[in-house]
Structure formats: C-alpha cells, structure tokens
Design a protein around this motif. Structure first.
Motif, PDB file in Angstrom:
ATOM      1  N   VAL A 137       0.795  -1.227   0.000  1.00 59.27           N
ATOM      2  CA  VAL A 137       0.000   0.000   0.000  1.00 59.27           C
ATOM      3  C   VAL A 137       0.828   1.278   0.000  1.00 59.27           C
ATOM      4  N   ASP A 138       2.176   1.155   0.033  1.00 58.49           N
ATOM      5  CA  ASP A 138       3.017   2.350   0.051  1.00 58.49           C
ATOM      6  C   ASP A 138       4.265   2.124  -0.797  1.00 58.49           C
ATOM      7  N   VAL A 139       4.207   2.560  -2.047  1.00 62.23           N
ATOM      8  CA  VAL A 139       5.352   2.363  -2.952  1.00 62.23           C
ATOM      9  C   VAL A 139       6.482   3.337  -2.648  1.00 62.23           C
ATOM     10  N   ALA A 145      -5.002  -7.053   7.323  1.00 62.33           N
ATOM     11  CA  ALA A 145      -4.314  -8.187   7.948  1.00 62.33           C
ATOM     12  C   ALA A 145      -2.941  -8.338   7.315  1.00 62.33           C
ATOM     13  N   HIS A 146      -1.927  -8.600   8.161  1.00 66.44           N
ATOM     14  CA  HIS A 146      -0.552  -8.691   7.645  1.00 66.44           C
ATOM     15  C   HIS A 146       0.264  -9.621   8.532  1.00 66.44           C
ATOM     16  N   GLY A 147       1.156 -10.390   7.919  1.00 65.71           N
ATOM     17  CA  GLY A 147       2.067 -11.245   8.656  1.00 65.71           C
ATOM     18  C   GLY A 147       3.253 -10.461   9.177  1.00 65.71           C
ATOM     19  N   THR A 148       3.694 -10.793  10.384  1.00 63.51           N
ATOM     20  CA  THR A 148       4.788 -10.030  10.994  1.00 63.51           C
ATOM     21  C   THR A 148       6.165 -10.427  10.458  1.00 63.51           C
ATOM     22  N   LYS A 149       6.254 -11.536   9.701  1.00 63.06           N
ATOM     23  CA  LYS A 149       7.520 -11.948   9.089  1.00 63.06           C
ATOM     24  C   LYS A 149       7.404 -11.962   7.564  1.00 63.06           C
ATOM     25  N   ASP A 150       6.658 -11.000   7.037  1.00 67.98           N
ATOM     26  CA  ASP A 150       6.449 -10.913   5.588  1.00 67.98           C
ATOM     27  C   ASP A 150       7.759 -10.521   4.898  1.00 67.98           C
ATOM     28  N   THR A 151       8.261 -11.409   4.041  1.00 62.83           N
ATOM     29  CA  THR A 151       9.527 -11.162   3.355  1.00 62.83           C
ATOM     30  C   THR A 151       9.375 -10.341   2.085  1.00 62.83           C
ATOM     31  N   VAL A 171       6.434  -7.927   1.390  1.00 61.39           N
ATOM     32  CA  VAL A 171       5.860  -6.606   1.660  1.00 61.39           C
ATOM     33  C   VAL A 171       6.013  -6.351   3.158  1.00 61.39           C
ATOM     34  N   PHE A 172       6.858  -5.396   3.511  1.00 59.24           N
ATOM     35  CA  PHE A 172       7.161  -5.126   4.916  1.00 59.24           C
ATOM     36  C   PHE A 172       5.886  -4.785   5.666  1.00 59.24           C
ATOM     37  N   CYS A 173       5.691  -5.428   6.817  1.00 60.46           N
ATOM     38  CA  CYS A 173       4.508  -5.232   7.641  1.00 60.46           C
ATOM     39  C   CYS A 173       4.289  -3.770   8.021  1.00 60.46           C
ATOM     40  N   GLN A 174       5.370  -2.986   8.036  1.00 61.54           N
ATOM     41  CA  GLN A 174       5.271  -1.572   8.399  1.00 61.54           C
ATOM     42  C   GLN A 174       4.291  -0.830   7.493  1.00 61.54           C
ATOM     43  N   GLN A 175       4.155  -1.288   6.252  1.00 58.67           N
ATOM     44  CA  GLN A 175       3.222  -0.626   5.338  1.00 58.67           C
ATOM     45  C   GLN A 175       1.801  -0.662   5.888  1.00 58.67           C
ATOM     46  N   SER A 176       1.384  -1.817   6.374  1.00 52.08           N
ATOM     47  CA  SER A 176       0.035  -1.938   6.928  1.00 52.08           C
ATOM     48  C   SER A 176      -0.106  -1.186   8.241  1.00 52.08           C
ATOM     49  N   VAL A 177       0.950  -1.237   9.066  1.00 54.01           N
ATOM     50  CA  VAL A 177       0.905  -0.516  10.347  1.00 54.01           C
ATOM     51  C   VAL A 177       0.774   0.988  10.102  1.00 54.01           C
ATOM     52  N   ASP A 178       1.550   1.501   9.146  1.00 52.16           N
ATOM     53  CA  ASP A 178       1.478   2.939   8.839  1.00 52.16           C
ATOM     54  C   ASP A 178       0.095   3.323   8.322  1.00 52.16           C
ATOM     55  N   LEU A 179      -0.484   2.493   7.456  1.00 53.72           N
ATOM     56  CA  LEU A 179      -1.820   2.781   6.940  1.00 53.72           C
ATOM     57  C   LEU A 179      -2.843   2.746   8.072  1.00 53.72           C
ATOM     58  N   TYR A 180      -2.728   1.770   8.943  1.00 49.62           N
ATOM     59  CA  TYR A 180      -3.634   1.664  10.089  1.00 49.62           C
ATOM     60  C   TYR A 180      -3.581   2.932  10.944  1.00 49.62           C
ATOM     61  N   HIS A 181      -2.374   3.392  11.273  1.00 50.69           N
ATOM     62  CA  HIS A 181      -2.253   4.602  12.084  1.00 50.69           C
ATOM     63  C   HIS A 181      -2.825   5.819  11.356  1.00 50.69           C
ATOM     64  N   ALA A 182      -2.569   5.916  10.054  1.00 57.55           N
ATOM     65  CA  ALA A 182      -3.095   7.052   9.281  1.00 57.55           C
ATOM     66  C   ALA A 182      -4.620   7.048   9.278  1.00 57.55           C
ATOM     67  N   LEU A 183      -5.207   5.870   9.155  1.00 56.86           N
ATOM     68  CA  LEU A 183      -6.666   5.760   9.169  1.00 56.86           C
ATOM     69  C   LEU A 183      -7.233   6.106  10.542  1.00 56.86           C
ATOM     70  N   ASP A 238     -13.009   4.079  10.520  1.00 61.24           N
ATOM     71  CA  ASP A 238     -13.341   2.782  11.104  1.00 61.24           C
ATOM     72  C   ASP A 238     -12.408   1.744  10.499  1.00 61.24           C
ATOM     73  N   VAL A 239     -11.437   1.253  11.276  1.00 59.20           N
ATOM     74  CA  VAL A 239     -10.433   0.337  10.746  1.00 59.20           C
ATOM     75  C   VAL A 239     -10.054  -0.702  11.800  1.00 59.20           C
ATOM     76  N   GLN A 240      -9.798  -1.917  11.331  1.00 57.39           N
ATOM     77  CA  GLN A 240      -9.299  -2.996  12.176  1.00 57.39           C
ATOM     78  C   GLN A 240      -7.978  -3.490  11.602  1.00 57.39           C
ATOM     79  N   LEU A 241      -7.038  -3.823  12.472  1.00 57.51           N
ATOM     80  CA  LEU A 241      -5.757  -4.381  12.043  1.00 57.51           C
ATOM     81  C   LEU A 241      -5.535  -5.716  12.729  1.00 57.51           C
ATOM     82  N   TYR A 242      -5.253  -6.749  11.939  1.00 56.28           N
ATOM     83  CA  TYR A 242      -4.896  -8.064  12.456  1.00 56.28           C
ATOM     84  C   TYR A 242      -3.459  -8.360  12.048  1.00 56.28           C
TER      85      TYR A 242
END
Length: 301
Positions: free
Chosen positions: A185-187, A240-246, A248-260, A266-270
């Motif tokens: 989600v973040d190129v 949803a994102h795996g913490t050992k994703d080789t 796509v770095f999981c940080q992409q989803s975490v950053d999007l979650y925080h921005a939302l 209304d957002v959920q992160l797994y």
C-alpha cells in the motif's frame, strides 16, 4: 414404488418412501450450500478483461441473493494467475457470498491507475448483472491481497470521489467495506519490499507499476499510496498482515492503520504473528470467520 411420468417439479415429485434393507438415510434440508462457478466472464470488452465468479446456491432458496465480494488477486501488479486461490475463494463463497476474482490490466501493458480503474469497473459490471449472478447490488465489498490489497484499498477509498476512474457504465462503484490483506500500500516507503533488491527502480514491481524511478518522483508516486486517501469518504476497512512478511514489509500496513485511525476512520488491524507473505495462515477457519464477521458488521447484521 412406481410413479407415472409427468411434468414434475421438486415440490410435486413424490418422495421415495420404500424401505430398503441396509440403506442409510441422511435427511437434507435444502439449506445445504452449493457453489456455482462462472468461468472467464468478460466485464470489460474494450480491454478483454475477465471475472471468475463463484455464486452460492441453496435448493430451498433458489432465488436468494447474496452479498458480493470483488476480489483482487495479488501479482506484484504483473500478469495475474487468477486461479491461484480458487480453493480459498470457494470456501469464502461457502459462507454465503458471491465472490468475483478480477483480472486487471497488468503493469506490462498499463501503468497506474489502470488497475484501480479496472477494479471499479468490475464492481460496476457486477452491479449491472446482479440478477444474473444472484447478488445483492446494495451489498458490495472490495477485497485483495498483496498488490491486490493496494488496488482494493485505493479503489474503495476513492469510489465516491470520482478520482482514478473511467466508468464503463452508469452503475456506482461504491462498496460497503474493504479488506486489505498484506497489501503493498506504500510504494514510497524506503525498503518497503524486503527481498526486492532493485526497490523503487524502474524495473522493480512498483517501478513498473508507476512507469518510472520512484526515488526521482516520490511526490508523484504518492498517488498510488493508500494513505494518500485517508481523508476521503469511504466505508470501514480491515487490514491483515504477517509479521515476518519477506515480500511486503509489515510496516506498510501498520502505517496505513495509524493514518486511518488518525483520520477518524473505522479500521481494524490483524497482525498474524510469524506469518509470511500470504499463505494458509490467512485462510484458516478463524480468519475466514474474521472476514465474515467484518462483512456482516458493515451490513449492520
């Protein structure tokens, strides 16, 4: 038991009631779920793009309509193998959803935002053919994994704005909810793709998507980043994102979650502890239930 030939329907066909010694009888209710598969349905004739459509069917409710999930298959924005997850998709359809896997214009023939445009037009096509595929046009969702997570999130987040859009018909492309699975989600994120050694260069997956060296056009490339659109009007999102994703770095989803969250959305992160890029961990009964509950919540059930 003897019957005479007639124009029987299911309702008028006599039940076979003769006792058969040794036979095991298993009663059925008509509520059992069958999945019907429509192969290579053309949704965009101009670009010869297809859908793989899975439709639930119950004998007791032959005219029932179902919520619809438009699923964007990940492929690093390259040519998709849309049959990769048909087994998993069928399990999701078994929960009572029409699911349509979308073929989009890949980066080898069209740069961003072609993929977003195609996803929106797939939603429009499905709405226009709701009766044919037994779907409820007021209960539409977008879901995607990897590059498909980026496509589904950006398409869903911009559906009401008219941005990144070239409609093929007059139907709406709005949806009731969005699921982003380990999305790219973040190129623009430095080292956002751990095993991509040519990260952001023109020949990298993300560089091919944009059509240029992203390091030289960071501001322009933000148009492909989901968090660019957090202030648009769009429905709830599940990530949803795996913490050992080789890949796509999981940080992409975490950053999007925080921005939302910061934007009041209304957002959920797994976070799937120890999971890599996709795989069976995202299609366990537990996770399918997570997705099912999310869709039901979006529909107010």
């Amino acid at each position: 038991m003897i019957i005479e030939p007639s124009n029987y329907t299911y309702e008028t066909m006599p039940d076979y009631t003769d006792a058969v010694d040794g036979a095991v009888e298993i009663p059925v209710t008509g509520e059992e779920m069958e999945i019907r598969y429509a192969h290579e349905v053309v949704y965009d004739e101009a670009h010869n793009l297809h859908l793989e459509i899975f439709t639930p069917f119950q004998m007791a409710h032959p005219e029932r309509t179902w919520p619809c999930i438009t699923f964007i298959q990940g492929s690093a924005w390259m040519k998709q193998y849309v049959y990769q997850k048909v087994g998993m998709i069928a399990r999701l359809a078994q929960r009572g959803y029409v699911v349509a896997i979308v073929e989009y214009r890949h980066s080898g023939i069209a740069h961003f935002p072609a993929q977003i445009i195609d996803a929106k037009n797939a939603v429009r096509f499905l709405r226009a053919h709701a009766e044919e595929y037994k779907l409820n046009p007021s209960q539409m969702f977008l879901m995607g994994d990897s590059s498909g997570g980026q496509v589904s999130s950006v398409a869903g987040m911009t559906a009401k704005s008219g941005k990144l859009d070239e409609p093929i018909n007059e139907e709406s492309c709005e949806v009731c909810g969005i699921i982003d699975l380990y999305g790219a989600v973040d190129v623009t994120l430095p080292y956002g793709y751990p095993i991509t050694l040519n990260h952001q260069k023109p020949d990298s997956p993300e560089g091919m998507l944009m059509g240029y060296d992203i390091t030289e056009h960071l501001e322009e490339a933000k148009a492909a980043c989901s968090k660019t659109y957090v202030n648009e009007d769009f429905p709830p999102m599940l990530i949803a994102h795996g913490t050992k994703d080789t890949m796509v770095f999981c940080q992409q989803s975490v950053d999007l979650y925080h921005a939302l969250k910061d934007a009041g959305k209304d957002v959920q992160l797994y976070l799937l502890r120890g999971a890599d890029h996709g795989g069976a961990a995202f299609w366990t009964e537990e996770m399918i239930t997570v997705y099912d509950n999310f869709f039901k919540k979006c529909l107010g059930e």
